[in-house]
Write an enzyme that holds these catalytic residues in place. Structure first.
Site, PDB file in Angstrom:
ATOM      1  CB  SER A 181      -0.897   0.008   1.247  1.00  0.00           C
ATOM      2  OG  SER A 181      -1.484   1.277   1.448  1.00  0.00           O
TER       3      SER A 181
ATOM      4  CD  GLU B 257      -2.361   5.484   4.134  1.00  0.00           C
ATOM      5  OE1 GLU B 257      -1.692   5.857   5.114  1.00  0.00           O
ATOM      6  OE2 GLU B 257      -3.191   6.216   3.565  1.00  0.00           O
TER       7      GLU B 257
ATOM      8  CE1 TYR C 293      -3.995  -1.741   5.248  1.00  0.00           C
ATOM      9  CE2 TYR C 293      -3.259   0.407   4.472  1.00  0.00           C
ATOM     10  CZ  TYR C 293      -3.682  -0.882   4.208  1.00  0.00           C
ATOM     11  OH  TYR C 293      -3.792  -1.306   2.907  1.00  0.00           O
TER      12      TYR C 293
END
Length: 328
Positions: free
Chosen positions: A128, A130, A152
């Site tokens: 991801s 992120e 996360y």
């Protein structure tokens, strides 16, 4: 003989589009689902209902190594796409322990089971954007240093490192896709894109009068899930495993998203959008934009859907969704 693929997270947005793609290519598609999905299929299996008869679904828990091991032993997959994760960033702050446990252990369990039972199986890990978090350079590419800003993001960095380690230590064909934000009409209502498009639809239909947003200036690189699952498949067709950024290379603010979505329904976004600090993250990520030149060069991947096309598709789908009398 049909090639066999195993998908974790098959009931999610990406899992449903990937299943359609693989079925269209003649694969025998297997998916891991939670047992609760069997008990309430109308909710948990809604994204794959239209293809459910063409899939082979296996109840198991990503938090249980024996159950994952059992599925891998039974299926003997030639390709495995690991998409399952607790993927909502806000929830990862509220329940960091569960997010880290599920995402990290789940990745380790599936890799370990494949190593023991199907070492020739080609493995895809859903990374991801992120993972970049507090970005060290703009745009972000495969060599950009990670600085995750959420539990996360941290869990995804760990999964990325586990995947790389299995590739290097055991010579498994294990690749990671560092996917930037990708959306669709199948996105969960809790994500900001679907939150906005669903509220546009509900406002248009007189079902509500506003939408509350945390921050209008955050910028993201948004693409369509249907395009991004094609990159996943392309990665596992390469002779050598590797890691790839998948992104559009464009950045848009949440303010732009609101303007476009409301305008498509002939509404003025400023009349209906309210900023609410309750929706701010403890550690915000302000700007994410990816450089997918490696994926374009090596995989031959290109996005097919524009940002404008994506948001309009989502608004149209949500208006139709609520016209049918369904709720959030």
């Amino acid at each position: 003989m049909a090639r066999k693929a195993l998908i974790t997270g098959i009931t999610g947005q990406d899992g449903s589009y990937l299943s359609e793609l693989l079925l269209g290519k003649g694969y025998e598609v297997h998916g891991i689902i939670r047992r609760v999905a069997i008990e309430a299929p109308q909710h948990h299996l809604s994204r794959i209902t239209h293809i459910e008869d063409d899939l082979v679904l296996h109840p198991a828990s990503m938090e249980s190594f024996p159950s994952i091991y059992s599925v891998v032993k039974k299926v003997e997959p030639e390709e495995c796409y690991h998409l399952a994760a607790q993927s909502f960033v806000a929830t990862s702050f509220q329940d960091a322990f569960s997010t880290l446990n599920t995402n990290i252990n789940g990745t380790h369990f599936i890799l370990a089971a494949l190593h023991d039972l199907q070492p020739e199986c080609r493995f895809y890990f859903a990374g991801s954007s992120e993972m970049f978090g507090k970005v060290q350079e703009v745009p972000q590419k495969e060599t950009t240093r990670f600085h995750p800003r959420s539990p996360y993001g941290i869990s995804k960095v760990a999964g990325y490192d586990l995947t790389r380690n299995y590739r290097e230590a055991y010579e498994m064909h294990a690749s990671s896709g560092i996917l930037f934000n990708h959306e669709s009409p199948r996105r969960g209502f809790e994500f900001v894109t679907r939150k906005i498009t669903s509220h546009v639809a509900r406002i248009k239909l007189g079902m509500t009068d506003h939408v509350a947003i945390g921050k209008l200036d955050s910028k993201r690189d948004w693409g369509h899930s249907r395009d991004y699952v094609q990159a996943m498949h392309m990665m596992l067709q390469q002779d050598e495993p590797d890691d790839y950024v998948v992104a559009t290379g464009e950045t848009h603010s949440i303010r732009e998203l609101c303007e476009l979505a409301f305008a498509h329904a002939d509404l003025d976004w400023q009349e209906f959008v309210r900023v609410d600090e309750r929706f701010l993250r403890p550690a915000e990520v302000d700007l994410l934009i990816g450089d997918a030149s490696k994926a374009r060069k090596i995989l031959g991947w290109e996005k097919q859907t524009t940002f404008e096309g994506l948001i309009r598709e989502m608004v149209d789908a949500d208006i139709e969704y609520f016209k049918q009398g369904r709720n959030l």
